[in-house]
Structures are given as structure tokens and as C-alpha cells.
Design a protein around this motif. Sequence first.
Motif, PDB file in Angstrom:
ATOM      1  N   HIS A   1     -26.821  -2.097   6.530  1.00  0.00           N
ATOM      2  CA  HIS A   1     -25.817  -3.103   6.182  1.00  0.00           C
ATOM      3  C   HIS A   1     -26.275  -4.529   6.452  1.00  0.00           C
ATOM      4  O   HIS A   1     -25.446  -5.426   6.641  1.00  0.00           O
ATOM      5  CB  HIS A   1     -24.521  -2.803   6.936  1.00  0.00           C
ATOM      6  CG  HIS A   1     -24.047  -1.393   6.758  1.00  0.00           C
ATOM      7  ND1 HIS A   1     -23.773  -0.859   5.522  1.00  0.00           N
ATOM      8  CD2 HIS A   1     -23.853  -0.391   7.671  1.00  0.00           C
ATOM      9  CE1 HIS A   1     -23.405   0.410   5.668  1.00  0.00           C
ATOM     10  NE2 HIS A   1     -23.449   0.706   6.958  1.00  0.00           N
TER      11      HIS A   1
ATOM     12  N   CYS B   1     -24.289  -8.464   6.910  1.00  0.00           N
ATOM     13  CA  CYS B   1     -24.220  -8.753   8.344  1.00  0.00           C
ATOM     14  C   CYS B   1     -24.542 -10.226   8.595  1.00  0.00           C
ATOM     15  O   CYS B   1     -25.565 -10.733   8.117  1.00  0.00           O
ATOM     16  CB  CYS B   1     -25.206  -7.874   9.107  1.00  0.00           C
ATOM     17  SG  CYS B   1     -25.242  -8.236  10.889  1.00  0.00           S
TER      18      CYS B   1
ATOM     19  N   CYS C   1     -30.738  -0.704  10.114  1.00  0.00           N
ATOM     20  CA  CYS C   1     -29.359  -0.697   9.613  1.00  0.00           C
ATOM     21  C   CYS C   1     -29.318  -0.885   8.102  1.00  0.00           C
ATOM     22  O   CYS C   1     -30.019  -1.729   7.538  1.00  0.00           O
ATOM     23  CB  CYS C   1     -28.565  -1.809  10.301  1.00  0.00           C
ATOM     24  SG  CYS C   1     -26.814  -1.831   9.846  1.00  0.00           S
TER      25      CYS C   1
ATOM     26  N   CYS D   1     -22.908  -1.556  18.364  1.00  0.00           N
ATOM     27  CA  CYS D   1     -22.562  -2.754  17.598  1.00  0.00           C
ATOM     28  C   CYS D   1     -21.163  -2.579  17.011  1.00  0.00           C
ATOM     29  O   CYS D   1     -20.959  -1.746  16.118  1.00  0.00           O
ATOM     30  CB  CYS D   1     -23.576  -2.972  16.472  1.00  0.00           C
ATOM     31  SG  CYS D   1     -23.153  -4.339  15.363  1.00  0.00           S
TER      32      CYS D   1
ATOM     33  N   GLU E   1     -24.040   4.588   2.880  1.00  0.00           N
ATOM     34  CA  GLU E   1     -25.358   4.432   3.472  1.00  0.00           C
ATOM     35  C   GLU E   1     -26.334   5.375   2.775  1.00  0.00           C
ATOM     36  O   GLU E   1     -25.965   6.475   2.369  1.00  0.00           O
ATOM     37  CB  GLU E   1     -25.324   4.733   4.974  1.00  0.00           C
ATOM     38  CG  GLU E   1     -24.437   3.778   5.757  1.00  0.00           C
ATOM     39  CD  GLU E   1     -24.443   4.072   7.249  1.00  0.00           C
ATOM     40  OE1 GLU E   1     -24.965   5.132   7.647  1.00  0.00           O
ATOM     41  OE2 GLU E   1     -23.913   3.245   8.018  1.00  0.00           O
TER      42      GLU E   1
ATOM     43  N   LEU F   1     -21.042  -2.627  13.214  1.00  0.00           N
ATOM     44  CA  LEU F   1     -21.512  -1.392  12.594  1.00  0.00           C
ATOM     45  C   LEU F   1     -20.395  -0.361  12.573  1.00  0.00           C
ATOM     46  O   LEU F   1     -20.189   0.332  11.567  1.00  0.00           O
ATOM     47  CB  LEU F   1     -22.716  -0.838  13.359  1.00  0.00           C
ATOM     48  CG  LEU F   1     -23.218   0.542  12.912  1.00  0.00           C
ATOM     49  CD1 LEU F   1     -23.735   0.501  11.482  1.00  0.00           C
ATOM     50  CD2 LEU F   1     -24.308   1.050  13.864  1.00  0.00           C
TER      51      LEU F   1
ATOM     52  N   PRO G   1     -21.025  -8.606  15.635  1.00  0.00           N
ATOM     53  CA  PRO G   1     -22.307  -7.909  15.647  1.00  0.00           C
ATOM     54  C   PRO G   1     -22.965  -8.029  17.015  1.00  0.00           C
ATOM     55  O   PRO G   1     -22.734  -8.998  17.748  1.00  0.00           O
ATOM     56  CB  PRO G   1     -23.122  -8.638  14.574  1.00  0.00           C
ATOM     57  CG  PRO G   1     -22.515  -9.997  14.495  1.00  0.00           C
ATOM     58  CD  PRO G   1     -21.049  -9.822  14.801  1.00  0.00           C
TER      59      PRO G   1
ATOM     60  N   ASP H   1     -21.650   4.229  18.081  1.00  0.00           N
ATOM     61  CA  ASP H   1     -21.720   3.111  17.131  1.00  0.00           C
ATOM     62  C   ASP H   1     -21.069   1.865  17.714  1.00  0.00           C
ATOM     63  O   ASP H   1     -21.627   0.760  17.645  1.00  0.00           O
ATOM     64  CB  ASP H   1     -21.003   3.475  15.820  1.00  0.00           C
ATOM     65  CG  ASP H   1     -21.808   4.415  14.945  1.00  0.00           C
ATOM     66  OD1 ASP H   1     -23.015   4.590  15.198  1.00  0.00           O
ATOM     67  OD2 ASP H   1     -21.219   4.975  14.000  1.00  0.00           O
TER      68      ASP H   1
ATOM     69  N   ARG I   1     -18.725   1.411   9.175  1.00  0.00           N
ATOM     70  CA  ARG I   1     -18.734   2.862   8.968  1.00  0.00           C
ATOM     71  C   ARG I   1     -17.337   3.480   8.978  1.00  0.00           C
ATOM     72  O   ARG I   1     -17.040   4.346   8.157  1.00  0.00           O
ATOM     73  CB  ARG I   1     -19.600   3.531  10.046  1.00  0.00           C
ATOM     74  CG  ARG I   1     -21.087   3.345   9.817  1.00  0.00           C
ATOM     75  CD  ARG I   1     -21.915   3.993  10.912  1.00  0.00           C
ATOM     76  NE  ARG I   1     -23.328   4.063  10.522  1.00  0.00           N
ATOM     77  CZ  ARG I   1     -24.322   4.392  11.344  1.00  0.00           C
ATOM     78  NH1 ARG I   1     -24.052   4.673  12.615  1.00  0.00           N
ATOM     79  NH2 ARG I   1     -25.563   4.448  10.908  1.00  0.00           N
TER      80      ARG I   1
ATOM     81  N   CYS J   1     -31.346  -3.017  14.778  1.00  0.00           N
ATOM     82  CA  CYS J   1     -30.867  -3.693  13.571  1.00  0.00           C
ATOM     83  C   CYS J   1     -31.822  -3.479  12.389  1.00  0.00           C
ATOM     84  O   CYS J   1     -31.407  -3.478  11.231  1.00  0.00           O
ATOM     85  CB  CYS J   1     -30.687  -5.191  13.825  1.00  0.00           C
ATOM     86  SG  CYS J   1     -29.309  -5.592  14.925  1.00  0.00           S
TER      87      CYS J   1
END
Length: 299
Positions: A265, A269, A263, A34, A48, A37, A254, A30, A41, A260
Motif C-alpha cells: 500500500h 501511504c 507493503c 502500523c 493485496e 496498515l 503510519p 498489524d 486491511r 514498509c
Amino acid sequence: MAAANPSTPANRTSPSPAPPSSLSPSRASDFMQCPLLYRFRVIDKLPEKPSEAATRGTLVHSVLERLFDAPATERTAPRAKSLIPGQWDRLRETRPEVTELFADDPEGERMARWLGEAERLVERWFTLEDPTRLEPAERELFVEASLDSGLKLRGIIDRVDVAPTGEVRIVDYKTGKAPRPEYAEGALFQMKFYALVVWRLKRVVPRRLQLVYLGSGDVLTYDPVVADLERVERKLLALWEAIRLATETGDWRPRPTKLCGWCDHQAVCPEFGGTPPPYPLPVRAPGAAVAEQGRMGPD
């Protein structure tokens, strides 16, 4: 404070934010993919949504694990497929959020196709390995080791085989397709991570690392040596130092890639016009820790 994910049940609360305390292959990947990210998390613990692919992978893994409960002669493809309904029920009991996957499928047609794909993945495994000739030493083995630096490494190994001569093979099941050759090194990172942990715990370098790709019917193997594991350890130490610095400064940037689009999120972001939730940990200016140590003097 982060906004609640509408897919998260109202009676489920996220754990309190906390600084990272260990590193797993998934979380290391992860951060490399990124840093923001990783923050979402590991530190913010943002919820998620479950995905069909990941949930199917969990289901297939549980079936292959349970199959070895049966005597060798009974480890057949029909028996393995017969385990799928029960393991799916068990998964829904332990992780109720996966029921959201088929909330808009009242007739059950999409779920039936999804379960059918799980069956095909299980069947394909029998063309790649013969479970009647295997007696795993460990299945779904949780491993944890602390390096000399204090960094704690942890993870779960799908299967560990030990030969009569004592040689160790680490096996991991992948329900996707094998990567192209130019991306094989990235795929092996997780396996070398596990090999490093086993080496630090048992002082034994695994003889073979084996990735079994059920999606494409490929088997990728690699025989590590000590130099490989030392390189992985140096890489992880550098990675952990970068994570430590980002944790102290709150600077999680990021790193846009093609991934992406997958993702969960995007709404928070900056790359998609969002604003991350307020950073929940204390922040120190870069270099503050070094200055403080200088004022205090050596121990």
C-alpha cells in the motif's frame, strides 16, 4: 474511494467497509506494526497481491493437514510430497489470484523451483516431528471466544494435540526461519493469543505451545501459566481500545519500519508521498462519545 488494484480481476469487488468487530492474531499484529496498515486491511479492505512466500506457506500447511487423513503407518515423506500437486491445484481453484504469481513464467521454470522449495519444507518437517506417533485432536481448528468485556477473539489453530491425560498442546507451523532469541516473545504472541482463547472456551490452560519452523528446522516451545494469559488479555483489551478510538476518530497513523518495503500500500501511504482513500466510516471528534453519554445519563 480507493483506486482499484490492477492485479485484482475486474469481476471481483471488495466487501463494503465496516467497523472492526473482532480481533485475530494477524490483525492484532498489524495494528501493533502500523495502525494505517490495519486500517487498509480491515476497514478499507484494499486488495493485496499474493506473494510467493505466503502462498507457499498456505500450500505446505494444507499438505501437512491432509497427511493426517492417512493411517499412521502411511504418513511418510514421499506420501506427503505426493500431495503437493493436488493441493496446489486445489489452491488455484479456490484462490484464482495465486495464478498471477507465475503469469510471467511461461516455461514453468520458476514455478518448478517454487514447488521444489515446498517439497523441501515438507521433508524437513519429518526431521522435527514424527506423524506416525501423532493423532491430532483437531486440525485447522477455527476458534472464537468473547471476553467479559465483549471483545471477540478469533483465529485458526494449525493443530491441537490432546494427551491421554487430557493435557493440550497447540502447534503452529511456520515456513520461515526461527527468530533470534530477542524476538522470540513476539513470535509467541500468536500462540499465547490462541492459548487465551482455548482457556476462555474450555477453562483449560494448554500445557504447551509449540512453533515448528520448517525454514530453519527449529522447534520453539513455551509452557504457559494463567498469569501469562491474563497479561495477554490485558494487552489485547488495551489494543482493542486503541483500535476503537482510531475507528471513531479516523486517526490511523503510519508507523514506519523496515517492513514498509514489503507493503502493498505504498501508493496510498503518506510515508511514501501517497494519500489514503477517503475514510469510509463516520467520524466523531475525540471525546464526543463521552460527552454524548453524559448528556443521556446512565441506563
